[in-house]
Write an enzyme that holds these catalytic residues in place. Structure first.
Site, PDB file in Angstrom:
ATOM      1  N   ARG A  38       0.804  -1.211   0.133  1.00 53.25           N
ATOM      2  CA  ARG A  38       0.220   0.140   0.021  1.00 53.25           C
ATOM      3  C   ARG A  38       0.948   1.268   0.096  1.00 53.25           C
ATOM      4  O   ARG A  38       1.601   1.444   1.113  1.00 53.25           O
ATOM      5  CB  ARG A  38      -0.905  -0.090   1.310  1.00 53.25           C
ATOM      6  CG  ARG A  38      -1.490   1.352   1.504  1.00 53.25           C
ATOM      7  CD  ARG A  38      -2.350   1.432   2.557  1.00 53.25           C
ATOM      8  NE  ARG A  38      -3.721   0.961   1.993  1.00 53.25           N
ATOM      9  CZ  ARG A  38      -4.642   0.755   2.773  1.00 53.25           C
ATOM     10  NH1 ARG A  38      -5.102   1.662   3.793  1.00 53.25           N
ATOM     11  NH2 ARG A  38      -5.949   0.292   2.087  1.00 53.25           N
ATOM     12  N   CYS A  83     -16.233   1.750   1.320  1.00 50.87           N
ATOM     13  CA  CYS A  83     -15.167   0.862   1.940  1.00 50.87           C
ATOM     14  C   CYS A  83     -14.541   1.086   3.252  1.00 50.87           C
ATOM     15  O   CYS A  83     -13.728   0.399   3.818  1.00 50.87           O
ATOM     16  CB  CYS A  83     -13.813   1.129   0.636  1.00 50.87           C
ATOM     17  SG  CYS A  83     -13.339   3.033   1.082  1.00 50.87           S
ATOM     18  N   HIS A 106      -7.645   0.826  -5.992  1.00 52.62           N
ATOM     19  CA  HIS A 106      -7.809  -0.078  -4.892  1.00 52.62           C
ATOM     20  C   HIS A 106      -8.537  -1.483  -5.271  1.00 52.62           C
ATOM     21  O   HIS A 106      -9.840  -1.523  -5.005  1.00 52.62           O
ATOM     22  CB  HIS A 106      -8.562   0.618  -3.895  1.00 52.62           C
ATOM     23  CG  HIS A 106      -8.660   0.081  -2.163  1.00 52.62           C
ATOM     24  ND1 HIS A 106      -7.605  -0.926  -2.291  1.00 52.62           N
ATOM     25  CD2 HIS A 106      -9.085   0.695  -1.143  1.00 52.62           C
ATOM     26  CE1 HIS A 106      -7.787  -1.081  -0.836  1.00 52.62           C
ATOM     27  NE2 HIS A 106      -8.750  -0.106  -0.396  1.00 52.62           N
ATOM     28  N   ARG A 111     -13.331  -8.447   2.392  1.00 48.22           N
ATOM     29  CA  ARG A 111     -11.922  -8.037   2.095  1.00 48.22           C
ATOM     30  C   ARG A 111     -11.042  -9.144   2.352  1.00 48.22           C
ATOM     31  O   ARG A 111     -10.074  -9.648   1.673  1.00 48.22           O
ATOM     32  CB  ARG A 111     -11.389  -6.854   2.950  1.00 48.22           C
ATOM     33  CG  ARG A 111     -12.168  -5.299   2.651  1.00 48.22           C
ATOM     34  CD  ARG A 111     -11.539  -5.013   0.983  1.00 48.22           C
ATOM     35  NE  ARG A 111     -10.164  -4.920   0.973  1.00 48.22           N
ATOM     36  CZ  ARG A 111      -9.480  -3.929   1.354  1.00 48.22           C
ATOM     37  NH1 ARG A 111      -9.969  -2.890   2.097  1.00 48.22           N
ATOM     38  NH2 ARG A 111      -7.898  -4.028   1.271  1.00 48.22           N
ATOM     39  N   ASP A 123     -17.075   7.483  -1.057  1.00 47.56           N
ATOM     40  CA  ASP A 123     -15.793   7.448  -0.357  1.00 47.56           C
ATOM     41  C   ASP A 123     -15.360   8.909   0.362  1.00 47.56           C
ATOM     42  O   ASP A 123     -16.216   9.697  -0.029  1.00 47.56           O
ATOM     43  CB  ASP A 123     -14.737   7.004  -1.217  1.00 47.56           C
ATOM     44  CG  ASP A 123     -13.212   6.652  -0.568  1.00 47.56           C
ATOM     45  OD1 ASP A 123     -13.708   6.362   0.709  1.00 47.56           O
ATOM     46  OD2 ASP A 123     -12.556   6.265  -1.174  1.00 47.56           O
TER      47      ASP A 123
HETATM   48  N1  NVA Z   1      -9.907   7.032  -1.046  1.00 48.83           N
HETATM   49  C1  NVA Z   1      -9.439   6.375   0.427  1.00 48.83           C
HETATM   50  C2  NVA Z   1      -9.554   4.922   0.412  1.00 48.83           C
HETATM   51  C3  NVA Z   1      -9.085   4.579   1.817  1.00 48.83           C
HETATM   52  C4  NVA Z   1      -9.371   2.987   2.276  1.00 48.83           C
HETATM   53  C5  NVA Z   1      -7.886   6.728   0.572  1.00 48.83           C
HETATM   54  O1  NVA Z   1      -7.168   6.505  -0.402  1.00 48.83           O
HETATM   55  O2  NVA Z   1      -7.296   7.343   1.610  1.00 48.83           O
HETATM   56  N1   CP Z   2     -10.984   0.233   3.073  1.00 48.97           N
HETATM   57  C1   CP Z   2      -9.838  -0.054   3.365  1.00 48.97           C
HETATM   58  O1   CP Z   2      -8.775  -0.295   2.526  1.00 48.97           O
HETATM   59  O2   CP Z   2      -9.673   0.451   4.862  1.00 48.97           O
HETATM   60  P1   CP Z   2      -7.803   0.479   5.323  1.00 48.97           P
HETATM   61  O3   CP Z   2      -7.472   1.643   4.975  1.00 48.97           O
HETATM   62  O4   CP Z   2      -8.512   0.231   6.906  1.00 48.97           O
HETATM   63  O5   CP Z   2      -7.140  -0.595   5.101  1.00 48.97           O
END
Ligand code: NVA
Ligand code: CP
Length: 307
Positions: A104, A266, A131, A294, A226
């Protein structure tokens, strides 16, 4: 390998058949948690994080453990990447110890670079662009509730971000109609839009981008959204709050969707911003099934790539 690919970087790399196969496996794994407990015996997954996480970290670590393997959490603050070691060297070194890497991070190109130099599977656990594991869990949740996905309408209200990109790509592959309402300046990436359109030319699904939340929500089977400011955009949060005013899913907007609509998010969520508490905590919300999925969706991905 899935269709000759060692990595899971974007759903767009795979056919509808492969993606449906993964979703079916995920549902099978959910029904019989014990059946796969030796599938990845002794396999090790490195989990690189340069951003925060609750779901991704815990679901990957729990998931590999449930299949007999182990996860190793690698915070970028603690490994040498944070001090300038190259992605290419990191990839080649980790490939000597591990059987897979989940990453990530911010830049999608860094994930591609990691996959290029790693001799082991690389799984995208979120970048600024995509994602994909989230989209898989989302569609698993929809199939569980609706029994199908083809021909349904998914409406995304808000930022044309990583979550929107992957969900729209997956919908376009699976024949799911996708509408997104975003304010000016926050549309999806044009290159992703091109991919969605070309997938939809094959799958026959309909793609709509609009500024009007009602147009997007009308007749939807799934309403989703989101956060307005994603990780890395903290400094823009105030400006975004202004830009996204009106781009919220509340009961009034939800009344335009089908009566049996599903609400997905999410997570993490900001109640009172992109969604009202009434909707996210209401009877149509399936956010905790979605979060649980997930685990199952990622187990299916690891199972296919790391055996
Ligand atoms: N769009 C958000 C998703 C988090 C799971 C981010 O990138 O922070
Ligand atoms: N939805 C998601 O990816 O959550 P986290 O940022 O907690 O991993």
């Amino acid at each position: 390998m899935i269709e000759g690919k060692k990595d899971f970087l974007t759903v767009n790399d795979f056919s509808k058949n492969a993606l449906m196969g993964l979703l079916e496996l995920a549902m099978k794994m959910k029904k019989d948690r014990k059946k796969f407990r030796h599938s990845l015996d002794d396999k090790k997954l490195g989990m690189i994080f340069t951003k925060s996480s609750t779901r991704t970290r815990v679901s990957f670590e729990a998931g590999i453990y449930e299949m007999g393997g182990m996860g190793i959490f690698l915070s970028s603050n603690d490994i040498q990447i944070g001090r300038g070691e190259t992605i290419a060297d990191t990839a080649r070194v980790l490939s000597r110890y591990l059987d897979g890497i989940m990453i990530r991070t911010f830049s999608h190109n860094e994930v591609k670079e990691l996959a290029k130099y790693a001799g082991i599977p690389v799984i995208n656990g979120l970048t600024d662009l995509l994602h994909p594991c989230q989209a898989m869990a989302d569609m698993q949740t929809v199939i569980e509730r609706k029994g199908r996905v083809e021909g349904l309408k998914v409406a995304f209200i808000g930022d044309g971000n990583n979550v929107a990109h992957s969900l729209a790509l997956l919908c376009s592959k699976l024949g799911v109609n996708f509408s997104i309402a975003s304010p000016e300046g926050y549309d999806m990436n044009p290159a992703i839009i091109e991919k969605i359109k070309s997938n939809m030319a094959v799958s026959g699904a309909k793609f709509v981008t609009t500024r009007d939340v009602k147009t997007a929500a009308e007749g939807a089977d799934v309403l989703t959204t989101d956060v307005w400011a994603s990780m890395g955009q903290e400094k823009e949060a105030e400006a975004r709050r202004k830009a996204f005013a009106g781009y919220s899913i509340d009961s009034k907007l939800a009344a335009l969707a089908k009566p049996d609509y599903l609400f997905l998010h999410c997570l993490p969520a900001h109640r009172g911003e992109e969604v009202s508490a009434e909707v996210i905590d209401g009877p149509r919300s399936v956010i905790f099934d979605e979060a649980e999925n997930r685990l199952h969706a990622q187990k299916a991905i690891m199972h296919e790539l790391m055996r």
